[in-house]
Design an enzyme around this catalytic site. Structure first.
Site, PDB file in Angstrom:
ATOM      1  N   HIS A 118      33.071  66.637  -6.206  1.00  0.00           N
ATOM      2  CA  HIS A 118      32.347  66.421  -4.951  1.00  0.00           C
ATOM      3  C   HIS A 118      30.838  66.264  -5.099  1.00  0.00           C
ATOM      4  O   HIS A 118      30.077  66.652  -4.227  1.00  0.00           O
ATOM      5  CB  HIS A 118      32.657  67.543  -3.961  1.00  0.00           C
ATOM      6  CG  HIS A 118      33.167  67.014  -2.652  1.00  0.00           C
ATOM      7  ND1 HIS A 118      32.369  66.889  -1.546  1.00  0.00           N
ATOM      8  CD2 HIS A 118      34.378  66.569  -2.295  1.00  0.00           C
ATOM      9  CE1 HIS A 118      33.076  66.400  -0.550  1.00  0.00           C
ATOM     10  NE2 HIS A 118      34.296  66.187  -0.980  1.00  0.00           N
TER      11      HIS A 118
ATOM     12  N   CYS B 271      30.289  72.414   0.315  1.00  0.00           N
ATOM     13  CA  CYS B 271      30.590  72.176  -1.094  1.00  0.00           C
ATOM     14  C   CYS B 271      29.571  71.375  -1.892  1.00  0.00           C
ATOM     15  O   CYS B 271      29.079  71.853  -2.909  1.00  0.00           O
ATOM     16  CB  CYS B 271      31.972  71.573  -1.235  1.00  0.00           C
ATOM     17  SG  CYS B 271      32.192  70.035  -0.361  1.00  0.00           S
TER      18      CYS B 271
END
Length: 191
Positions: free
Chosen positions: A111, A55
């Site tokens: 993130h 991610c």
């Protein structure tokens, strides 16, 4: 009469294959009716590539247009309380869209770190935790330039069961997804 600009929605999903969405695969075991409706009314892309299989780096690549390993992160992903991986001066796809008159927003998993306002200490008491149950560490991944997981042995990484004990959640984030604003103001007219 000015031409109306199309809406631009980027859905960036972890662990989703092209065969999982019924708009791309009529035999999918999951019927994704709302995604299918967006696909019917918009554009679908059949040939896409990611710069990473995880991610944080793949989000960095999408938003900045840069190869993700040119960032400070050299392996793995950022913890939730990390400082921002995208430097404040780095232009992103959001900047380019704003240059064209669009308003931008980010929803969901970020993130990529944020510029949190911090307390001078880990506030265990605020969360009902006993500081004796936790080992203080000097090296915390995602802080003060410490983006390289491979630089330390796992036992020295400074990850704890609870992240963000030093974040002052009563104060605004001063840098994050909506980077052109002085203070994070997602969806606000002032941006």
């Amino acid at each position: 009469m000015s031409k109306k600009k199309p809406n631009v929605i980027t859905v960036f999903v972890d662990d989703l294959g092209i065969g999982d969405v019924s708009a791309f695969n009529p035999d999918s075991k999951i019927k994704t009716e709302n995604i299918d409706r967006l696909a019917r009314r918009g554009m679908r892309f059949y040939d896409s590539h990611a710069t990473s299989s995880i991610c944080s780096p793949s989000r960095y690549g999408l938003l900045t247009g840069r190869y993700n390993w040119r960032s400070n992160l050299k392996s793995y992903v950022l913890p939730g309380d990390s400082k921002s991986l995208i430097p404040e001066g780095r232009r992103t796809i959001a900047h380019m869209l704003k240059d064209q008159g669009y308003r931008t927003d980010a929803v969901g998993k970020w993130h990529l770190g944020l510029k949190w306002q911090r307390k001078e200490f880990n506030d265990y008491e605020a969360y009902g935790l006993d500081p004796e149950d936790f080992e203080e560490r000097d090296y915390i991944v995602g802080r003060d330039g410490a983006f390289d997981w491979s630089a330390k042995k796992e036992t020295e990484l400074g990850t704890a069961p609870f992240e963000g004990l030093d974040i002052d959640f009563s104060e605004p984030i001063t840098f994050g997804p909506n980077q052109s604003c002085a203070v994070l103001c997602m969806g606000s007219e002032s941006c």
